[in-house]
Scaffold this motif. Structure first.
Motif, short mmCIF file in Angstrom:
data_model
loop_
_atom_site.label_atom_id
_atom_site.label_comp_id
_atom_site.label_asym_id
_atom_site.label_seq_id
_atom_site.Cartn_x
_atom_site.Cartn_y
_atom_site.Cartn_z
N PHE A 198 0.83 -1.22 0.00
CA PHE A 198 0.00 0.00 0.00
C PHE A 198 0.86 1.27 0.00
O PHE A 198 0.40 2.32 -0.41
N ASN A 226 3.49 -7.89 -3.51
CA ASN A 226 2.56 -8.45 -2.55
C ASN A 226 3.30 -9.26 -1.49
O ASN A 226 4.20 -10.03 -1.82
N ILE A 235 12.20 -14.72 3.01
CA ILE A 235 12.45 -15.47 4.25
C ILE A 235 13.18 -16.78 3.94
O ILE A 235 14.11 -17.20 4.64
N THR A 251 -0.08 -12.61 10.23
CA THR A 251 1.02 -12.64 9.26
C THR A 251 2.35 -12.83 9.98
O THR A 251 3.19 -13.62 9.56
N VAL A 255 5.26 -15.59 9.58
CA VAL A 255 6.65 -15.21 9.28
C VAL A 255 7.60 -15.92 10.25
O VAL A 255 8.64 -16.44 9.86
N LYS A 354 -12.53 -2.90 6.89
CA LYS A 354 -12.38 -3.61 8.16
C LYS A 354 -12.94 -2.77 9.32
O LYS A 354 -13.67 -3.28 10.18
N GLU A 401 -8.27 -6.39 17.53
CA GLU A 401 -7.62 -5.13 17.15
C GLU A 401 -8.35 -4.50 15.96
O GLU A 401 -8.53 -5.13 14.93
O1 TXE Z 1 -0.71 -6.34 7.53
P1 TXE Z 1 0.23 -7.58 7.25
P2 TXE Z 1 -1.74 -5.62 6.54
C1 TXE Z 1 -2.57 -4.87 11.45
C2 TXE Z 1 -3.84 -4.09 11.41
C3 TXE Z 1 -4.27 -4.19 10.00
C4 TXE Z 1 -3.85 -5.59 9.67
C5 TXE Z 1 -3.67 -5.91 8.23
O2 TXE Z 1 -4.76 -4.70 12.28
O3 TXE Z 1 -5.63 -3.99 9.81
O4 TXE Z 1 -2.63 -5.72 10.35
O5 TXE Z 1 -2.73 -5.03 7.62
C6 TXE Z 1 3.87 -8.31 4.40
N1 TXE Z 1 5.14 -13.28 4.38
N2 TXE Z 1 -1.39 -4.04 11.34
O6 TXE Z 1 -2.47 -6.59 5.68
O7 TXE Z 1 -0.45 -8.58 6.40
C7 TXE Z 1 3.01 -7.22 3.79
O8 TXE Z 1 3.24 -7.13 2.41
C8 TXE Z 1 5.90 -12.19 4.57
C9 TXE Z 1 -0.63 -3.87 12.53
O9 TXE Z 1 -1.05 -4.56 5.84
O10 TXE Z 1 0.75 -8.02 8.56
C10 TXE Z 1 3.50 -6.01 4.56
O11 TXE Z 1 4.73 -5.55 4.01
N3 TXE Z 1 5.42 -10.93 4.55
C11 TXE Z 1 0.68 -3.28 12.30
C12 TXE Z 1 3.73 -6.58 5.97
O12 TXE Z 1 3.89 -7.99 5.78
C13 TXE Z 1 4.11 -10.77 4.34
C14 TXE Z 1 0.87 -2.36 11.18
C15 TXE Z 1 2.57 -6.35 6.95
O13 TXE Z 1 1.41 -6.92 6.39
C16 TXE Z 1 3.25 -11.88 4.13
C17 TXE Z 1 0.04 -2.66 10.04
C18 TXE Z 1 3.82 -13.17 4.17
N4 TXE Z 1 3.10 -14.27 4.01
C19 TXE Z 1 -1.05 -3.47 10.16
N5 TXE Z 1 1.99 -11.41 3.95
C20 TXE Z 1 1.54 -2.92 13.46
N6 TXE Z 1 1.82 -3.84 14.38
O14 TXE Z 1 2.05 -1.82 13.53
C21 TXE Z 1 2.06 -10.06 4.03
N7 TXE Z 1 3.33 -9.68 4.25
#
Ligand code: TXE
Length: 497
Positions: A198, A226, A235, A251, A255, A354, A401
């Motif tokens: 994003f 993605n 990884i 996620t 990881v 969401k 959350e």
């Molecule tokens: O997070 P993702 P998303 C939470 C918040 C939000 C939700 C989803 O609740 O609504 O997460 O957001 C990469 N292997 N937070 O979908 O999926 C992905 O491309 C390796 C909390 O954006 O956790 C991105 O770069 N990497 C949070 C990163 O992981 C993978 C901040 C985070 O994505 C992957 C943001 C995979 N299989 C959202 N799949 C905080 N703790 O600050 C995705 N990614």
């Protein structure tokens, strides 16, 4: 209300063909699928970014590995620190440009992009730069007996782990990346950063500035795409020694498992929270409301450290909610590039959906919507800052959350009950306790299950203070001296003489 004018260099940057930054060069693969970057304030496409191909991921990691075993290893710690400080200087000089790109792609209010995203990133980078010359092992006194009068001396070396893969979310696309590559570079590691799909733009610019600062090509690379395709490839790669991840709990858990399966790699996980704020009975109503606004609504609640659960003494809760309603009604909602806006859009369409679904869940579970609970007018992903009085601690708004501007409230009758509610979660990133009675606060702090506990404040981070979660909120700590342990191996050396 009007948007600020974009700098010509921002317009020129957006018009480029974007992709990856590998070995000191921009690398777009025109055949690869492209991701549109959407401005959350208008839902308009502002740029598009070609996803990394498998060959580009390979090149990025190979380039980081070559730099790790070559040029970066030959660079003295003092020089590493100097180069990182030069990058900080360039980021300072480009503050407005970086802030505009960040606000355009993440929906962060421009004031926050300038003062928090960019200025804090610079402060963190300088902090890590300072550590480059202060990473060292220790000399030990060995005490096992020797058979023939020989003696031993032992010491430890702190050595960089190698190539670090940094996986970054969309809420602070520069600052969280700095936490990852700043730690890596200070320790002598090299880095490949994967921004969120994003918000893929700002790190491309930072990586260019790194080379301009003199950081050798290959030391800091950026691959976009993605998460589900690019992330696992990084990884699993045998030349990646460590993964440092910030993002969601599901996620991040995946990881962590993948990192273990890929050969017990080092892993740091900074995941989400359902962070509580507990206000003791003595705390005045208006200061409680100030505290709630500080804890819940910064960057539309899209801050992993923000509080989402608020516990207020039953004798005060009606007054607090009434006053909070009045305050939220005065917040000016507007575009991220409008300097007069006090509350911007959510970051992307999926997140907007969401948060809207949470409003429905709250209504379905008979939560009382004190304020908000709907979309807000405008073309972008706007929702109202929201306050909800929960029916019970088991409601979805008290357990899941939202990562949005949704403060959920529950009244308590005594402090033990408040503490029980605060700890009643599988997560534990941050928490805050609010009271004028310092001795009560100091007695409560050790009993609160969280990686960071604030007293009479929330959402304050500092490069010197370790940050990370307990329970399912993560593994490891970023910032402070603690980061060194996670980016270095400890080698024992024993000499007989
Ligand atoms: O997070 P993702 P998303 C939470 C918040 C939000 C939700 C989803 O609740 O609504 O997460 O957001 C990469 N292997 N937070 O979908 O999926 C992905 O491309 C390796 C909390 O954006 O956790 C991105 O770069 N990497 C949070 C990163 O992981 C993978 C901040 C985070 O994505 C992957 C943001 C995979 N299989 C959202 N799949 C905080 N703790 O600050 C995705 N990614």
């Amino acid at each position: 209300m009007t948007d600020i004018s974009l700098l010509p260099e921002v317009e020129a940057f957006l018009a480029r063909r974007h992709g990856q930054y590998i070995d000191g060069q921009l690398a777009a693969a025109p055949d690869a699928a492209a991701i549109d970057v959407i401005n959350p304030s208008s839902r308009k496409v502002i740029a598009s970014v070609h996803q990394a191909t498998p060959a580009q991921i390979e090149q990025a990691i190979a380039s980081a590995h070559e730099a790790f075993t070559g040029v970066w290893q030959r660079t003295s710690p003092a020089r590493r620190g100097e180069l990182m400080n030069r990058l900080a200087d360039l980021m300072h000089a480009r503050r407005e440009e970086l802030a505009q790109i960040e606000s355009l792609s993440s929906g962060k209010l421009i004031g926050l992009s300038r003062a928090f995203e960019i200025d804090y990133s610079i402060a963190f980078l300088r902090y890590y730069a300072g550590w480059a010359t202060k990473i060292h092992g220790r000399t030990m006194s060995l005490s096992l007996p020797s058979a023939n009068g020989e003696q031993y001396t032992g010491f430890t070396l702190r050595q960089p782990v190698g190539v670090v893969a940094g996986i970054v979310p969309w809420n602070f696309s520069i600052m969280i990346a700095v936490w990852k590559f700043g730690s890596a570079l200070a320790c002598g590691c090299t880095a490949v950063i994967k921004p969120s799909e994003f918000t893929p733009l700002t790190m491309l610019r930072v990586a260019e500035l790194a080379v301009e600062a003199g950081i050798p090509p290959g030391v800091l690379n950026v691959v976009n795409g993605n998460g589900a395709t690019v992330g696992p490839a990084m990884i699993a790669h045998p030349k990646v020694a460590k993964i440092t991840f910030t993002g969601s709990v599901p996620t991040g858990t995946g990881v962590g498992v993948a990192a273990m399966q890929a050969g017990l790699k080092h892993v740091t996980l900074e995941l989400g929270g359902k962070n509580p704020a507990g206000f003791l009975r003595d705390f005045p109503v208006e200061r409680t409301v100030d505290g709630i606004i500080e804890a819940a609504y910064l960057h539309q609640g899209e801050v992993c450290a923000s509080a989402e659960r608020f516990y207020v003494h039953r004798s005060r809760i009606d007054d607090v909610l009434e006053s909070l309603h009045r305050r939220l009604a005065t917040l000016k909602i507007g575009s991220a590039l409008d300097e007069n806006a006090q509350f911007g859009p959510l970051a992307n369409a999926a997140h907007f959906a969401k948060v809207m679904a949470f409003f429905d869940k709250a209504r379905a579970q008979d939560g009382e919507i004190v304020y908000g609970g709907t979309a807000a007018p405008g073309d972008g992903f706007f929702v109202q800052p929201t306050a909800i009085l929960a029916r019970s601690q088991a409601d979805a708004i008290m357990t899941e959350e939202t990562f949005g501007p949704v403060a959920s409230f529950l009244a308590y009758d005594d402090e033990e009950e408040m503490l029980h509610y605060m700890n009643d979660t599988r997560l534990g990133l941050t928490a805050s306790v609010w009271t004028n009675d310092l001795s009560k606060a100091l007695r409560l702090v050790p009993r609160v299950e969280a990686g960071t506990v604030w007293v009479n404040m929330h959402n304050y981070i500092d490069p010197a203070m370790p940050f990370g979660g307990v329970k399912s909120s993560g593994i490891g700590r970023e910032f402070g001296e603690a980061f060194i342990e996670h980016f270095t191996e400890l080698k024992s050396v024993i000499i007989r003489y």
